[in-house]
Design a protein around this motif. Structure first.
Motif, PDB file in Angstrom:
ATOM      1  N   THR A   1      -5.631   8.659  10.170  1.00 20.15           N
ATOM      2  CA  THR A   1      -5.385   9.635   9.327  1.00 20.15           C
ATOM      3  C   THR A   1      -5.143   8.952   7.840  1.00 20.15           C
ATOM      4  N   VAL A   2      -5.089   9.912   6.838  1.00 22.50           N
ATOM      5  CA  VAL A   2      -4.812   9.312   5.499  1.00 22.50           C
ATOM      6  C   VAL A   2      -3.314   8.820   5.436  1.00 22.50           C
ATOM      7  N   GLY A   3      -2.451   9.490   6.257  1.00 25.32           N
ATOM      8  CA  GLY A   3      -1.113   9.064   6.035  1.00 25.32           C
ATOM      9  C   GLY A   3      -1.052   7.678   6.849  1.00 25.32           C
ATOM     10  N   GLU A   4      -1.608   7.438   7.834  1.00 25.81           N
ATOM     11  CA  GLU A   4      -1.813   6.212   8.574  1.00 25.81           C
ATOM     12  C   GLU A   4      -2.452   5.049   7.575  1.00 25.81           C
ATOM     13  N   LEU A   5      -3.633   5.614   7.048  1.00 25.51           N
ATOM     14  CA  LEU A   5      -4.093   4.497   6.166  1.00 25.51           C
ATOM     15  C   LEU A   5      -3.080   4.279   4.985  1.00 25.51           C
ATOM     16  N   ALA A   6      -2.450   5.229   4.542  1.00 24.20           N
ATOM     17  CA  ALA A   6      -1.492   4.881   3.316  1.00 24.20           C
ATOM     18  C   ALA A   6      -0.591   3.746   3.736  1.00 24.20           C
ATOM     19  N   GLN A   7       0.025   3.990   4.857  1.00 25.05           N
ATOM     20  CA  GLN A   7       0.854   3.174   5.501  1.00 25.05           C
ATOM     21  C   GLN A   7       0.396   1.712   5.569  1.00 25.05           C
ATOM     22  N   LEU A   8      -0.761   1.637   6.209  1.00 26.33           N
ATOM     23  CA  LEU A   8      -1.530   0.345   6.318  1.00 26.33           C
ATOM     24  C   LEU A   8      -1.795  -0.255   5.032  1.00 26.33           C
ATOM     25  N   PHE A   9      -2.439   0.217   3.967  1.00 26.10           N
ATOM     26  CA  PHE A   9      -2.647  -0.181   2.622  1.00 26.10           C
ATOM     27  C   PHE A   9      -1.256  -0.635   1.827  1.00 26.10           C
ATOM     28  N   ASN A  10      -0.175   0.142   2.113  1.00 27.65           N
ATOM     29  CA  ASN A  10       1.043  -0.219   1.651  1.00 27.65           C
ATOM     30  C   ASN A  10       1.408  -1.464   1.957  1.00 27.65           C
TER      31      ASN A  10
ATOM     32  N   ARG B   1      -4.007  -2.372  13.233  1.00 25.57           N
ATOM     33  CA  ARG B   1      -3.829  -0.744  13.246  1.00 25.57           C
ATOM     34  C   ARG B   1      -2.772  -0.252  14.026  1.00 25.57           C
ATOM     35  N   ARG B   2      -2.521  -0.788  15.155  1.00 24.26           N
ATOM     36  CA  ARG B   2      -1.477  -0.106  16.143  1.00 24.26           C
ATOM     37  C   ARG B   2      -0.406   0.003  15.455  1.00 24.26           C
ATOM     38  N   GLU B   3       0.050  -0.868  14.588  1.00 27.16           N
ATOM     39  CA  GLU B   3       1.293  -0.860  13.942  1.00 27.16           C
ATOM     40  C   GLU B   3       1.541   0.238  13.132  1.00 27.16           C
ATOM     41  N   TYR B   4       0.253   1.151  12.639  1.00 25.88           N
ATOM     42  CA  TYR B   4       0.713   2.148  11.807  1.00 25.88           C
ATOM     43  C   TYR B   4       0.119   3.480  12.134  1.00 25.88           C
ATOM     44  N   LEU B   5      -0.141   3.656  13.574  1.00 28.45           N
ATOM     45  CA  LEU B   5      -0.285   4.999  14.016  1.00 28.45           C
ATOM     46  C   LEU B   5       0.688   5.742  14.360  1.00 28.45           C
TER      47      LEU B   5
END
Length: 420
Positions: free
Chosen positions: A210-219, A414-418
């Motif tokens: 999701t965009v929220g998960e991607l935001a956390q990963l990018f950050n 990816r698993r860390e940000y789901l």
């Protein structure tokens, strides 16, 4: 006689109870949760977490997809809320109202409905400037993504997060579903040497986030360092496609009109890197693929012989009204997804490109290379070696084998940000 009546009454009661139970089950989604319990991030914010924005000047990054389940615009909801001070709007590619075509420059303007300034993040700058953030304490991001790496809204989000970090502003992402579900992750991970606005970070074509998960990963993974809060959805789970919710599909951009478009987009949009029409200027963008020199019957037969999972191809002709081959009768196929769970969009897209290349070697072309030797196809696929592989007759299976290690590595990160 009385026994017969009593027995009949008991049967009726049992049937009624069974019918009610089945009705209850019919109201449930895949995981037994009632869809009435589903809430978007915007609904959670305004219902339970409004304290995140109360007493603060709010800047909103959104477009027509920023609506609740009743299709109320987040712009209107925030503007009309006496406890919220909405001070500025920011528009991504296609603008806040979604009326600009792909790649079309968007100017600064004043929103007619609210009188608020609308700053373009697809004009002179793609990153909010300090001047754009002067009257803002917190930036809200509420835009529907489509689950594909080269859809630009996620990079608008990332650039805005960078600006928030640099200017000491809070950043809040109001989460929304990934229309393609949150389980499947497919395609090559982008080579940073091929980074662009259609792929700015090393993530795969179908990221399953999701965009929220991607935001956390990018950050975290790319050291943006924003003061980030993700307002999570309620009642969404990873195996849900968009039509497993009760959400209406609001087109996120002019050439993304339906969920069917989003399903084929991760692979079919690779056609944009060639001289073949991807169906822009038709009522079925990315579902219709073709060119004037293609024999639709032979092309459809060649693709159907591959027996790709979850998809069949119908010979089709069309005349685009805009973009490539505008006004010229083109021939090709329409992509029909028959089983979205089995369908592999990236594999399918590469087979389409490779088949066109092999069937029409004198007519088919990749988009021209730039001064650095990079074609737009390379930007879309995220590397330069796949274009070379197609030109050298390498099979799609061999290509998949080559990118598998990088994909598996991303899956671990990816698993860390789901969140779901």
């Amino acid at each position: 006689m009385k026994k017969t009546v009593m027995l009949f009454g008991m049967v009726v009661m049992l049937l009624t109870a069974l019918s009610a139970a089945l009705a209850d089950r019919g109201e449930s989604n895949n995981n037994g949760k009632n869809p009435n319990e589903f809430k978007l991030g915007v609904e959670v914010l305004l219902g339970d977490q409004k304290h995140l924005i109360e007493g603060k000047r709010v800047g909103l990054i959104t477009n027509p997809t920023g609506v609740d389940q009743e299709l109320n615009s987040i712009v209107d909801m925030l503007y009309n809320d006496p406890n919220v001070e909405l001070t500025a709007l920011y528009g991504p590619e296609h603008g806040v109202r979604g009326n600009a075509q792909a790649g079309e420059y968007v100017e600064f303007y004043i929103d007619e409905t609210t009188g608020l300034p609308v700053y373009s993040l697809y004009g002179q700058t793609r990153k909010p400037t300090p001047e754009m953030l002067e009257n803002v304490d917190v930036l809200l991001f509420d835009i529907q993504d489509v689950g594909t790496r080269f859809y630009t809204y996620i990079y608008t989000m990332a650039y805005a997060m960078e600006a928030a970090a640099e200017n000491d502003k809070e950043f809040i992402v109001l989460d929304r579903p990934n229309p393609l579900g949150g389980q499947k992750v497919e395609g090559p991970v982008l080579d940073p040497a091929y980074a662009s606005f259609v792929g700015n970070y090393p993530i795969p074509l179908r990221h399953g986030m999701t965009v929220g998960e991607l935001a956390q990963l990018f950050n975290e993974e790319f050291d943006i360092g924003a003061d980030l809060t993700v307002v999570e959805m309620e009642g969404w789970n990873r195996n849900m496609y968009y039509d497993d919710t009760r959400l209406e599909f609001v087109l996120p951009s002019p050439n993304m009109p339906t969920l069917d478009t989003a399903l084929v987009y991760p692979g079919a949009a690779l056609i944009e890197g060639t001289n073949i029409s991807e169906g822009r200027g038709t009522t079925k963008p990315f579902e219709l693929i073709g060119a004037p020199f293609v024999n639709s019957t032979e092309f459809a037969a060649a693709l159907n012989e591959l027996e790709l999972p979850g998809v069949i191809f119908r010979a089709a002709s069309f005349t685009p009204t805009t973009s490539k081959h505008s006004g010229v009768l083109s021939h090709g196929v329409q992509i029909h997804v028959t089983n979205k769970q089995a369908y592999k969009p990236i594999e399918t897209g590469l087979h389409i490109v490779k088949t066109l290349h092999d069937m029409y070697p004198e007519n088919f072309q990749f988009r021209a290379e730039n001064s650095a030797g990079i074609s737009f196809f390379d930007n879309l696929i995220g590397n330069g070696w796949i274009r070379e592989a197609i030109e050298n007759g390498v099979s799609v299976q061999e290509m998949e084998n080559q990118w598998k290690a990088g994909l598996n590595e991303f899956k671990q990160i990816r698993r860390e940000y789901l969140l779901y």
